[in-house]
Design an enzyme around this catalytic site. Sequence first.
Site, short mmCIF file in Angstrom:
data_model
loop_
_atom_site.label_atom_id
_atom_site.label_comp_id
_atom_site.label_asym_id
_atom_site.label_seq_id
_atom_site.Cartn_x
_atom_site.Cartn_y
_atom_site.Cartn_z
N ASP A 21 1.64 6.60 5.34
CA ASP A 21 0.66 5.62 4.84
C ASP A 21 1.15 4.89 3.59
O ASP A 21 0.42 4.09 3.01
CB ASP A 21 -0.67 6.32 4.55
CG ASP A 21 -1.86 5.42 4.83
OD1 ASP A 21 -1.69 4.42 5.56
OD2 ASP A 21 -2.96 5.71 4.34
N GLU A 62 -9.35 3.64 2.07
CA GLU A 62 -8.85 3.69 0.70
C GLU A 62 -7.74 2.68 0.42
O GLU A 62 -7.54 2.25 -0.72
CB GLU A 62 -8.35 5.10 0.38
CG GLU A 62 -6.93 5.45 0.79
CD GLU A 62 -6.68 5.35 2.29
OE1 GLU A 62 -5.54 5.03 2.68
OE2 GLU A 62 -7.61 5.58 3.08
N LYS A 95 0.86 -1.20 0.00
CA LYS A 95 0.00 0.00 0.00
C LYS A 95 0.89 1.23 0.00
O LYS A 95 1.72 1.41 0.87
CB LYS A 95 -0.89 0.00 1.24
CG LYS A 95 -1.70 1.28 1.43
CD LYS A 95 -2.44 1.29 2.77
CE LYS A 95 -3.11 2.63 3.02
NZ LYS A 95 -3.76 2.69 4.35
N ASP A 114 -2.45 10.60 3.21
CA ASP A 114 -3.85 10.21 3.39
C ASP A 114 -4.60 11.23 4.24
O ASP A 114 -4.49 11.25 5.46
CB ASP A 114 -3.93 8.83 4.05
CG ASP A 114 -5.36 8.36 4.22
OD1 ASP A 114 -6.25 8.90 3.52
OD2 ASP A 114 -5.60 7.46 5.04
N LYS A 119 -10.21 13.03 7.72
CA LYS A 119 -9.78 12.62 9.05
C LYS A 119 -9.99 13.77 10.04
O LYS A 119 -9.86 14.94 9.68
CB LYS A 119 -8.29 12.24 9.04
CG LYS A 119 -7.98 10.96 8.29
CD LYS A 119 -6.50 10.65 8.34
CE LYS A 119 -6.17 9.39 7.55
NZ LYS A 119 -6.73 8.18 8.16
N ARG A 174 -7.42 -0.42 1.10
CA ARG A 174 -7.90 -1.71 0.58
C ARG A 174 -8.30 -1.61 -0.89
O ARG A 174 -8.28 -2.61 -1.61
CB ARG A 174 -9.06 -2.20 1.44
CG ARG A 174 -10.29 -1.34 1.44
CD ARG A 174 -11.22 -1.62 2.62
NE ARG A 174 -10.63 -1.17 3.87
CZ ARG A 174 -11.20 -1.32 5.07
NH1 ARG A 174 -12.38 -1.91 5.18
NH2 ARG A 174 -10.62 -0.87 6.16
N ASP A 194 -12.00 7.06 3.54
CA ASP A 194 -10.81 6.86 4.36
C ASP A 194 -10.47 5.39 4.50
O ASP A 194 -9.49 5.03 5.15
CB ASP A 194 -11.01 7.50 5.75
CG ASP A 194 -9.70 7.67 6.50
OD1 ASP A 194 -8.64 7.74 5.84
OD2 ASP A 194 -9.72 7.73 7.74
#
Length: 512
Positions: free
Chosen positions: A297, A358, A274, A279, A286, A360, A356
């Site tokens: 991230d 994201e 990933k 993010d 967030k 996956r 959020d």
Amino acid sequence: MTALTLSTAAVAGLRADAIVIGVAKGSASKPGGPVVAPGAEAVDQAYDGNLAGVLETLGASGAEGEVTKLPAPAGFKAPLVLAVGLGAQPQEGSGYDAEALRKAAGVAARALSGTKKAAFALPLTDAADAAAVAEGVLLGAYSFDAYKDQGDAKNGKNAKAPLGEAALLGGKPRDKAYKAAVERAVAVSEELNRARDLVNTPPNDLNPEAFAAVAQTAAKEHGIKVQVLDEKALVKGGYGGILGVGAGSASGPRLVKLSYTSSKAKKHIALVGKGITYDSGGISLKPAGHNETMKCDMSGAAAVFAAVVAAARLGLEVNVTGWLALAENMPSGSATRPGDVLRMYSGKTVEVLNTDAEGRLVLADALWAASQEKPDAVVDVATLTGAMVLALGNRTFGIMANDDAFRALLQEAAEEAGEPAWPMPLPEHLRKGMESSTADIANMGERMGGGLVAGLFLREFVGEGITWAHLDIAGPAFNEGGPFGYTPKGGTGSAVRTLVRLAERAAAGELS
């Protein structure tokens, strides 16, 4: 990086700025007092056999991570002795475990920043011990100073340089096993530290395009085949997950494929990372206080990148393909909205209930791409869920898999590498929570067990019959507290050593 040498020199005559020795906690026969560890016999003798007493007077107990400094004895060319705590003594007849040596060496290396040369007289019984000390030194000496004003020495602004050189006393410079062990430690540590650099780089300087460029440069240097899919190629290929996550950013997404091949390989493993270079949460923004560290991230992609390069440098007899799913998750007029439906690379549709969640989505596309090559195993690595941090804390990553034996193999690899990991289940009843009346699946399910829900989502995008595991490194990937052992503040390089160890075991024929 710190230079390493194996040395058989006598400690008293070695020209260095410091001598590092190990001290353990007292045993039942000598409660409370520190015990000088093997390797420091010459230093102890120079203190008339009373080094333990001197250290106890100075407050040393031998506890893990403890540092005690004292003047070197008369006749030594080094002016300083640094005693580092090893923790509990090993059972009679066995040596100190590798992780204790790594941690002690890392603590000492960090304590000696600004020093040109140190001699490490820690317990070395074999090549594996030398490798552990070498890794500890190289990882513990790490610092990220690229954005600091070096200033002027007169104003006290100069950042201390890492330890310049470490001589490992008791090592055997002409022994093939020792030489190979240290060479491996150098290759893995250098690539792990490169992953740390990437994680620590501010997101205004490391967007998906910049990350892809770093990968291309390294691939060219180490004979790794590289392919970069830009936005046009992603659109043409139908990578709806990666495109959907990157839709709100001015910096377009990328999918990077790194292929290391060996002519002697009998197995092929695929690693998927990933790579959300920042993010914000997207439209599902967030809350305040949760944005400041979101440059980390992309730690999963950094780990995969480092592991592939390390495999190439080590010349492992296994084929390793790395997939870096890179995107920046930002809110804007073009961003994916909660309620939107994305058509993934696999052809499945996903209803996005929370932008959020994201990671996956980008992993799903990369997992399907990796599956098309029919590797013997696929492992994805991601800072995926806060739920995993709640479950396992800040220093342990979770392992989920569709094969119990493979999950056990990965946990063993993590333990051998010195990375705390724990097996987690994939409860089938949690799959129902991701049912969608609009699409094939939703990207969110039940709140409780959210880390497991994410694993179940990813499993949907693994090709049929392919062995797969998911490492959720959300806890240990970024250290917001103070440094400990050989782990610095900031990016840690979590999972790099586990992935390299997995590749080594696959090369050794241990992957069924």
